[in-house]
Scaffold this active site. Structure first.
Site, PDB file in Angstrom:
ATOM      1  N   ASP A 253       0.849  -1.181   0.000  1.00  0.00           N
ATOM      2  CA  ASP A 253       0.000   0.000   0.000  1.00  0.00           C
ATOM      3  C   ASP A 253       0.887   1.233   0.000  1.00  0.00           C
ATOM      4  OD1 ASP A 253      -2.463  -1.256   0.072  1.00  0.00           O
ATOM      5  OD2 ASP A 253      -2.473  -1.422   2.245  1.00  0.00           O
TER       6      ASP A 253
ATOM      7  N   ASP B 284      -5.127  -3.802   4.823  1.00  0.00           N
ATOM      8  CA  ASP B 284      -5.615  -3.398   6.140  1.00  0.00           C
ATOM      9  C   ASP B 284      -7.125  -3.571   6.306  1.00  0.00           C
ATOM     10  OD1 ASP B 284      -6.487  -1.410   4.489  1.00  0.00           O
ATOM     11  OD2 ASP B 284      -5.254   0.184   5.361  1.00  0.00           O
TER      12      ASP B 284
ATOM     13  N   ASP C 128      -9.518  -7.069   2.192  1.00  0.00           N
ATOM     14  CA  ASP C 128      -8.158  -7.468   1.833  1.00  0.00           C
ATOM     15  C   ASP C 128      -7.856  -8.888   2.301  1.00  0.00           C
ATOM     16  OD1 ASP C 128      -7.419  -5.079   0.633  1.00  0.00           O
ATOM     17  OD2 ASP C 128      -6.796  -4.175   2.513  1.00  0.00           O
TER      18      ASP C 128
END
Length: 1058
Positions: free
Chosen positions: A360, A754, A758
């Site tokens: 990310d 997170d 996911d």
């Protein structure tokens, strides 16, 4: 039919968001009065029986007996059990007290070894149910529904499809709802959609483009739906429960998480393989030993069996599982100190073979703090040190070359095209009802007929207020940024941090920059309180406040108020007639605005992925407004003078990269590990950050967006993930396709995440990495590793530790395997060479097995990284733990140690020592020889004839001391040596033999390393990088189906087929 089958059973999927309310009622087979009266009690009971309770199916849990059987159901344990049974029989039938004691001790030791190893194995087992448990804990406990025309509270698990559910602020939503009544309702769905901004709700059906599957609509865009387990962030509403339990979106995730089977790591698979080969080799050796003992030495059958079993016990690596666990545990402890929390011990080894890390952006690669990066005036550019913690004016430095030109990929594009790709766009992000930037640029045109018409006036460089490379005064910064401070309702966090901050992150960046440049924010607001204001609205994208003049505003303002306006730069440029020359305030520094210049600056900053705010000001007579007036937007944009504001400067804002991540990515690249960035942010922002971090380079020059990924076939996607490092505007649902495509290309991938959605991607990845600070419990339970600091640099540290684990496991095998082999083969070759009894007793064998593994093996298990470990490429997929050169080293160590043990016994025999003294001789030569092997094995290539052998691993010499002291103690303590270990004290010359063979072992092992170093210098593959005949095929298997698991289409993880 089992639960797994039920989970996988296909059910018709209804696109509730694409239906109007009446169609939803019809689909649910209910009547039109549902919206006012709800279900009757009888109808609710019928539907509860039909659909079942509103809860998620639990995965089948493994029982304790199943866990125990899993640990003991192997050949090596079977051999140990056989030895224990034979020893028990011998103890029961023996007449000599010493034999009885020795055999019962042997039984106890074997049972103890099996028990300890079983316990270790059970502890290692990951709790597969934890992720599902975390999901269950997120569900609502009760709900307000309309039953029989009355609002009532019912347990959430009693909510059924067709129930009318009433929502209010703070409620946790009990089921997936189709909303038919909303009052300023917004849902906080970040844990499900990955979008941090609450999503406004509506009642109208979602229009679906022609030819598009309604299920392709991202969850965040299904704005007439509220989803189970999410929260009501604002407002209230009423909706119809359309799905419950496993059929909800979060229920689909639960099904995916529950049915994903944990993969065995490469090491665990190979330990299983090694065990099978060992079992075969041990059985053959034991059979030969039995035949030699029975027919060559003339032993009785029971004695021959016992001797053969002693040989078998000697070669079984009883301590191997314990030392492998210790190796993992030590690495886990080291990683925890560096903020990497490992949830499953074997996952440490996987890190060493990772070839791609998909990360990310926000908070992992970047600081997750929107920061004022640059400030642009009419004649200069100022760079702000976003990493400084000192409150000094030197944080601002004039740097006219800083982002002074468009980014390369935007050089040939029009202004509007640049804006559209950048973070200033008015287009909504995926999953948002509106743009996530409140001050988004909606339209940006030059005053001339064409967007590209008109040349930007060339700016003459001057030294007002300071020259290039110098810092302006605190007073100048105060005057320039006052508008951003006063025209804001935000509250800065404690000491300029995020702790306790309130407000829009973009606006807060200006307050933070002002604070760290030495401006007293609180005092400034007290000196100039708000007299009147134009509140912000997304319709006109600006706000304005009116204040009494301050010292920073300059002289000559008696009888006037100062207006500060802040907003989207395209809007503000059109409302400005003037610009503040060099950012200076006062009538003498006011000059006509150069719109072309400012528009190009906005485009330049946007091309580099920065958000832009314009700070403007003006003066008005005090009698023109009254204190407390709530002004409308016409105060700014419909002034009777026309454009009337003065543009002071542009604030360029971004979430900057973490400083440590730049070095970490460079280290990852040096180790042959690709780093990819997946973000929901805009393409230009992603590319700009990628350039700063070194992710975007000559090889990986461009970014792909989420919509582009959705349009790709599986084959195209497999190519794309190998040629792109940046994936922008990608919803978290894209992640699972990316990780599957990478695996299909033979890559070992790490994936960060997170949110709840996911979880399937984290489970599917070879190494799932969850965020410790910002992540959800579901993501953390689905991942193998958790970042306590949400920092990418921690992942690279963990990769390094994973490589150390692989190297150290090989060193452990180099130590343990020759020792085990020497114990068993020493018995066999001792008998073959003419000994009448085994040179080692069963107790000696068991003791040596455990003490050498736990002490000397532990030395290698915790050995620090050797120099250059992060300059090696990732471990090849399919590479054997025991490659050809390690196999050769083990063979050399085994041959030398067997020769030393057997040779020392015959040497002692030739000197006239008795059987028990000969056993003491073999026992000490074996264990002291093992010390020599260990000291050499600490370094895979580097010579141990060096001072490095004395440093770096304090436990090495503690372990050597423990083994040496115990050897001496066991050899001489009366009773213990004879009754238990079947040996007696040694004479002085025997210790000379021990020392001689210890030195010989060390010299031989070091000579092998010297030869290998020489071969490596000549270009030979002494690292076992090339494929060996026993290695597994490293080529990826062709996927049997789409690159997403079954059930992903309902979750809208990706498009399944075209």
């Amino acid at each position: 039919m089992g639960k797994e089958d039920e989970i996988e059973e296909e059910k018709p999927v209804v696109s509730w968001h694409a239906l109007d309310v009446s169609e939803c009622i019809e689909t649910l087979k209910l009547t039109d009065d549902l919206l006012t009266n709800g279900l009757t009690t009888a109808e609710a009971a019928e539907r509860l029986a039909e659909y079942g309770p509103n809860k998620m199916t639990e995965a089948k849990k493994t029982t304790l007996l199943e866990l125990i059987w899993k640990q003991v159901a192997n050949v090596l344990v079977a051999i140990l059990v056989t030895v224990a049974i034979v020893s028990a029989v011998r103890a029961a039938t023996a007449t000599d007290n010493e034999d009885i004691t020795t055999n019962w001790i042997q039984v106890g030791l074997i049972v103890g070894v099996i028990t300890v190893n079983t316990w270790i194995g059970i502890v290692q087992e990951g709790s597969a149910e934890k992720a599902a448990e975390a999901l269950k804990n997120m569900l609502s406990s009760d709900a307000q529904v309309i039953r029989n025309g009355t609002k009532v509270m019912v347990p959430a698990q009693d909510v059924v499809p067709g129930d009318v559910v009433v929502l209010s602020l703070g409620d946790r939503i009990p089921a997936d709802l189709r909303m038919f009544e909303v009052a300023n309702l917004a849902g906080q769905e970040a844990m499900l959609t990955g979008e941090s901004v609450p999503i406004d709700k509506q009642t109208e059906k979602i229009d679906i483009a022609e030819g598009m599957n309604p299920q392709q609509t991202p969850l965040g865009d299904r704005r007439n739906m509220c989803f189970s387990a999410t929260l009501v962030a604002q407002g209230s509403g009423t909706g119809i429960a359309v799905t419950t339990g496993d059929d909800t979106e979060i229920g689909t995730i639960n099904a995916l998480v529950s049915k994903v089977k944990k993969k065995k790591t490469n090491v665990l698979k190979q330990i299983d393989t090694v065990s099978k080969w060992l079992a075969f080799f041990i059985s053959i050796t034991a059979l030969i030993t039995f035949l030699v003992a029975k027919f060559k030495t003339g032993m009785a059958a029971i004695e021959a069996v016992s001797t053969a079993l002693v040989c078998a016990v000697a070669m079984i690596p009883e301590g191997l599982e314990a030392i492998v666990t210790l190796t993992y545990a030590w690495a886990v402890s080291n990683m925890a100190k560096n903020n990497a929390i490992i949830r499953a011990l074997p996952a440490v080894e996987t890190l060493g073979s990772v070839t791609v890390i998909c990360s990310d952006k926000t908070g992992t690669l970047t600081q997750n703090v929107m920061s004022l990066t640059a400030f642009i005036t009419s004649n200069a550019r100022y760079r702000n040190d976003v990493n400084s913690t000192d409150r000094v004016n030197t944080n601002f430095v004039r740097d006219d070359g800083f982002m002074a030109e468009r980014a390369n990929h935007q050089l040939q594009r029009t202004v509007s095209q640049v804006i559209k790709d950048g973070p200033g766009t008015d287009e909504p992000r995926r999953g948002h009802a509106a743009a996530s930037n409140h001050f988004a640029i909606q339209s940006l045109h030059t005053p001339a007929d064409s967007e590209d018409a008109g040349e930007v006036a060339e700016k003459v460089s001057d030294s007002v207020p300071v020259a290039e490379g110098e810092s302006p005064s605190t007073e100048w910064i105060n005057a320039a940024l006052t508008g951003g401070v006063l025209c804001s309702k935000c509250v800065l966090g404690e000491n300029g941090s995020r702790k306790g901050e309130i407000g829009n992150p973009t606006e807060l960046s200006i307050l933070r920059a002002s604070y760290f440049c030495g401006i007293d924010i609180e005092q400034l607001k007290k000196d100039a309180p708000v007299v009147a204001e134009v509140p912000f609205s997304s319709e006109y994208k600006f706000m304005a406040t009116v204040h009494a003049p301050t010292e920073a505003d300059g002289p000559g303002l008696d009888g006037k108020y100062v207006v500060h306006a802040k907003g989207a730069p395209d809007r503000m440029v059109n409302y400005c007639a003037y610009q503040a020359k060099a950012g200076l305030l006062g009538e003498e520094y006011r000059e006509p605005i150069d719109k072309n210049y400012w528009i190009e600056q906005i485009a330049i900053l946007s091309s580099h992925g920065l958000r832009v705010l314009a700070l403007c000001r003006a003066e008005i007579p005090k009698d023109s407004i009254s204190p407390g007036d709530q002004l409308g937007p016409e105060f700014v944009n419909e002034n009777e003078k026309g454009p009337w504001l003065t543009l002071v400067g542009l604030c360029a804002i971004m979430d900057p990269p973490r400083a440590e991540c730049v070095q970490a990515i460079k280290e990852a690249h040096g180790a042959g590990v690709r780093v990819a960035m997946i973000t929901g942010d805009h393409k230009d922002t992603a590319v700009a950050i990628g350039h700063m971090l070194g992710i975007v380079d000559e090889t990986y020059t461009d970014a792909l967006t989420g919509p582009e990924l959705d349009e790709m076939s599986d084959d195209d996607l497999r190519q794309a993930v190998m040629t792109h490092n940046v994936f922008a505007r990608a919803s978290p649902q894209n992640k699972i396709r990316i990780v599957k495509a990478l695996q299909a290309e033979g890559q070992v991938s790490g994936m960060t995440g997170d949110g709840v959605n996911d979880a399937p991607a984290l489970r599917a990845a070879d190494m799932g990495v969850a965020m410790g600070k910002e992540g959800t419990d579901v993501a953390r339970e689905a991942a193998e590793m958790i970042l306590a600091d949400d920092n990418f640099a921690t992942i690279v540290t963990a990769v390094r530790e994973g490589r150390v684990v692989w190297d150290n496991l090989r060193k452990v095998l180099l130590v343990n395997t020759p020792i085990n082999n020497a114990q068993g083969l020493g018995v066999l070759f001792g008998l073959i060479c003419g000994l009448k009894e085994a040179p080692l007793s069963p107790i000696q064998v068991l003791y040596s097995n455990l003490i050498c593994a736990i002490t000397l093996g532990f030395v290698c298990a915790i050995e620090p990284a050797e120099e250059g470990i992060m300059t090696m490429p990732p471990r090849r997929v399919g590479k054997r733990l025991i490659g050809r050169y390690l196999f050769l080293r083990i063979a050399i160590g085994t041959i030398c140690l067997v020769a030393a043990v057997v040779g020392s016994v015959f040497w002692a025999k030739s000197l006239g020592y008795n059987q028990k003294q000969m056993r003491a001789q073999a026992f000490n030569v074996l264990d002291f020889g093992a010390i020599s092997v260990t000291l050499s094995a600490r370094f895979a290539y580097n010579s141990s004839y060096h001072k490095r052998i004395f440093v770096g691993n304090d436990y090495c010499w503690y372990s050597v001391a423990v083994v040496a002291v115990l050897q001496v103690a066991l050899t001489y303590i009366p009773g213990l040596n004879t009754a238990v270990f079947s040996m007696s004290g040694m004479a002085g010359p025997q210790w000379g033999i021990v020392a001689l063979f210890m030195v010989v072992m060390f010299i031989v092992m070091e000579a092998e390393k010297a030869v290998r170093r020489n071969l490596k210098m000549k270009g030979k593959d002494t690292d076992d990088q090339e494929k060996w005949v026993f290695d597994e095929d490293g080529n990826p298997a062709e996927p049997e189906g789409p690159l997403v698991p079954k059930g992903a289409s309902h979750l809208n993880l990706a498009e399944l087929s075209k």
